[in-house]
Design an enzyme around this catalytic site. Structure first.
Site, PDB file in Angstrom:
ATOM      1  N   GLN A 118     -10.030  -3.882  -3.312  1.00  0.00           N
ATOM      2  CA  GLN A 118     -11.316  -3.426  -2.796  1.00  0.00           C
ATOM      3  C   GLN A 118     -12.454  -3.813  -3.749  1.00  0.00           C
ATOM      4  OE1 GLN A 118     -12.147  -1.566   0.128  1.00  0.00           O
ATOM      5  NE2 GLN A 118     -14.168  -2.205  -0.564  1.00  0.00           N
ATOM      6  N   ARG A 165       0.877  -1.184   0.000  1.00  0.00           N
ATOM      7  CA  ARG A 165       0.000   0.000   0.000  1.00  0.00           C
ATOM      8  C   ARG A 165       0.903   1.220   0.000  1.00  0.00           C
ATOM      9  NH1 ARG A 165      -5.360   1.621   3.330  1.00  0.00           N
ATOM     10  NH2 ARG A 165      -6.142   0.186   1.746  1.00  0.00           N
ATOM     11  N   ARG A 222     -13.716  -8.434   2.200  1.00  0.00           N
ATOM     12  CA  ARG A 222     -12.308  -8.201   1.868  1.00  0.00           C
ATOM     13  C   ARG A 222     -11.489  -9.475   2.129  1.00  0.00           C
ATOM     14  NH1 ARG A 222     -10.208  -3.059   1.462  1.00  0.00           N
ATOM     15  NH2 ARG A 222      -8.390  -4.212   0.743  1.00  0.00           N
ATOM     16  N   CYS A 279     -16.337   1.736   0.606  1.00  0.00           N
ATOM     17  CA  CYS A 279     -15.171   0.906   0.945  1.00  0.00           C
ATOM     18  C   CYS A 279     -14.766   1.049   2.408  1.00  0.00           C
ATOM     19  CB  CYS A 279     -14.011   1.250   0.033  1.00  0.00           C
ATOM     20  SG  CYS A 279     -13.391   2.940   0.232  1.00  0.00           S
ATOM     21  N   HIS A 306      -7.384   0.858  -6.558  1.00  0.00           N
ATOM     22  CA  HIS A 306      -7.582  -0.002  -5.380  1.00  0.00           C
ATOM     23  C   HIS A 306      -8.280  -1.287  -5.833  1.00  0.00           C
ATOM     24  CE1 HIS A 306      -7.769  -1.193  -1.329  1.00  0.00           C
ATOM     25  NE2 HIS A 306      -8.645  -0.343  -0.837  1.00  0.00           N
ATOM     26  N   ASP A 315     -17.341   7.297  -1.573  1.00  0.00           N
ATOM     27  CA  ASP A 315     -16.110   7.133  -0.798  1.00  0.00           C
ATOM     28  C   ASP A 315     -15.804   8.485  -0.171  1.00  0.00           C
ATOM     29  OD1 ASP A 315     -13.688   6.213   0.230  1.00  0.00           O
ATOM     30  OD2 ASP A 315     -12.625   6.269  -1.687  1.00  0.00           O
TER      31      ASP A 315
HETATM   32  N1   CP Z   1     -11.235   0.006   2.350  1.00  0.00           N
HETATM   33  C1   CP Z   1      -9.956  -0.052   2.760  1.00  0.00           C
HETATM   34  O1   CP Z   1      -9.032  -0.292   1.973  1.00  0.00           O
HETATM   35  O2   CP Z   1      -9.803   0.130   4.097  1.00  0.00           O
HETATM   36  P1   CP Z   1      -8.429   0.342   4.865  1.00  0.00           P
HETATM   37  O3   CP Z   1      -7.878   1.680   4.451  1.00  0.00           O
HETATM   38  O4   CP Z   1      -8.801   0.304   6.311  1.00  0.00           O
HETATM   39  O5   CP Z   1      -7.478  -0.765   4.478  1.00  0.00           O
HETATM   40  N1  NVA Z   2     -10.020   6.809  -1.472  1.00  0.00           N
HETATM   41  C1  NVA Z   2      -9.614   6.384  -0.163  1.00  0.00           C
HETATM   42  C2  NVA Z   2      -9.789   4.914  -0.013  1.00  0.00           C
HETATM   43  C3  NVA Z   2      -9.429   4.391   1.353  1.00  0.00           C
HETATM   44  C4  NVA Z   2      -9.601   2.897   1.442  1.00  0.00           C
HETATM   45  C5  NVA Z   2      -8.186   6.788   0.101  1.00  0.00           C
HETATM   46  O1  NVA Z   2      -7.347   6.644  -0.806  1.00  0.00           O
HETATM   47  O2  NVA Z   2      -7.904   7.274   1.190  1.00  0.00           O
END
Ligand code: CP
Ligand code: NVA
Length: 314
Positions: free
Chosen positions: A139, A109, A294, A266, A136, A227
């Site tokens: 997700q 990540r 997930r 998400c 992502h 989101d």
């Molecule tokens: N939806 C998602 O990716 O959550 P986190 O940021 O908690 O991993």
């Molecule tokens: N769009 C959000 C998704 C988090 C899971 C971010 O990038 O923070």
């Protein structure tokens, strides 16, 4: 050893994505009511180590991959940038080569999508995108699984996206092209979806419309998705919140969608910003099924990366 990277949904393609959903449903059912830490009967990834690298915060991605690899018989290992040499400037290429010698797969990540691509070039083991500023994909495997579990067929489905044009939206657009559903994006003037994903989905035959009218986007939708308005790494900007305010998912907007429409997010959510509490907590909301999924989705992704999933027809 067969291995594949999962940097975007397109790396897998529509058939493999359908296979992931199918496999996730079967594995989830086979272990219904089992303790979460119990290994699946076939333990397909016994002996494998999954290294996870986090340069951004996470709850769901971190926990779901941790539990997923354990349920498949393997072992998780977590590196946070703040406590690893990556956070002190060791290169992505060197980190990839080291982790590739010590682990059997790497989940990353990070911010810049180019970093996961670089990790994939050097690792010599499967690399999985656990979120970048651009996409992502993990997700969205969970989202598609949730939609299918709630009785909806993906081909021909209308999905409404409300709000910011971000990483989660990009991967949904990519999924639309791969699994032949349509998307209506409701976003403010001046917010432009990434053409990389939009053009590919349209070329694949999906109707992807962009409107600045929230009600028009939600009209007759089977699924409504939003989101956070401020993604990780972005400045908290009052102006952006004000621009996005008309795209808040509230009961009035949900009423434009089909009566049996589902609401997805998400998470983490900012209730009172992108969604009202009555929708988030209401009967159409399936956000906690989505979060649980997930785990099941990540297991399919891992198995696909190791060449252990048979293809299915979308
Ligand atoms: N939806 C998602 O990716 O959550 P986190 O940021 O908690 O991993
Ligand atoms: N769009 C959000 C998704 C988090 C899971 C971010 O990038 O923070």
């Amino acid at each position: 050893m067969t291995y594949r990277h999962f940097l975007d949904l397109g790396d897998a393609g529509g058939n493999a994505l359908a296979a992931m959903i199918h496999d996730a449903i079967e594995r989830k059912e086979a272990r219904r009511d089992w303790p979460k830490g119990q290994t699946d009967a076939d333990a397909p990834l016994a002996g494998r180590v999954l290294a996870m690298v986090f340069e951004k915060n996470s709850t769901r991605t971190r926990v779901s991959f941790d539990i997923a690899i354990r349920q498949l018989g393997g072992t998780p290992l977590i590196l946070d940038s703040g406590t690893s040499q990556l956070g002190r400037g060791e290169t992505v290429a060197d980190t990839a080569r080291v982790l590739g010698r010590m682990a059997d797969a790497i989940m990353v990540r990070t911010d810049d999508h180019a970093k996961v691509e670089e990790m994939a070039r050097y690792a010599g083991v499967p690399v999985i995108n656990g979120l970048t500023d651009r996409s992502h994909p993990c997700q969205i495997v969970a989202d598609l699984l949730t939609i299918v579990e709630h009785g909806k067929s993906l081909p021909g489905l209308k999905l409404a996206w409300l709000g910011d044009c971000n990483n989660v939206m990009n991967s949904l657009v990519e999924a639309a092209g791969l699994l032949k559903f349509d998307m209506a994006i409701g976003t403010p003037q001046g917010y432009v979806p990434d053409p990389l994903y939009i053009d590919a989905a349209r070329a694949a035959g999906s109707a992807i419309t962009v409107t600045h009218d929230a009600a028009q986007a939600a009209q007759d939708a089977d699924v409504v998705v939003t989101d956070t308005w401020i993604s990780m790494g972005q400045e908290h900007a009052e102006q952006k919140l004000a621009e996005l305010a008309p795209f808040q998912v509230d009961a009035r907007l949900m009423a434009k969608a089909k009566p049996d429409a589902k609401f997805l997010h998400c998470l983490p959510a900012h209730v009172g910003e992108e969604v009202t509490e009555d929708v988030f907590e209401g009967p159409q909301s399936v956000v906690f099924d989505e979060a649980e999924n997930r785990i099941h989705a990540q297991k399919s992704v891992l198995l696909w990366c190791f060449g252990m999933l048979a293809a299915a027809t979308p």
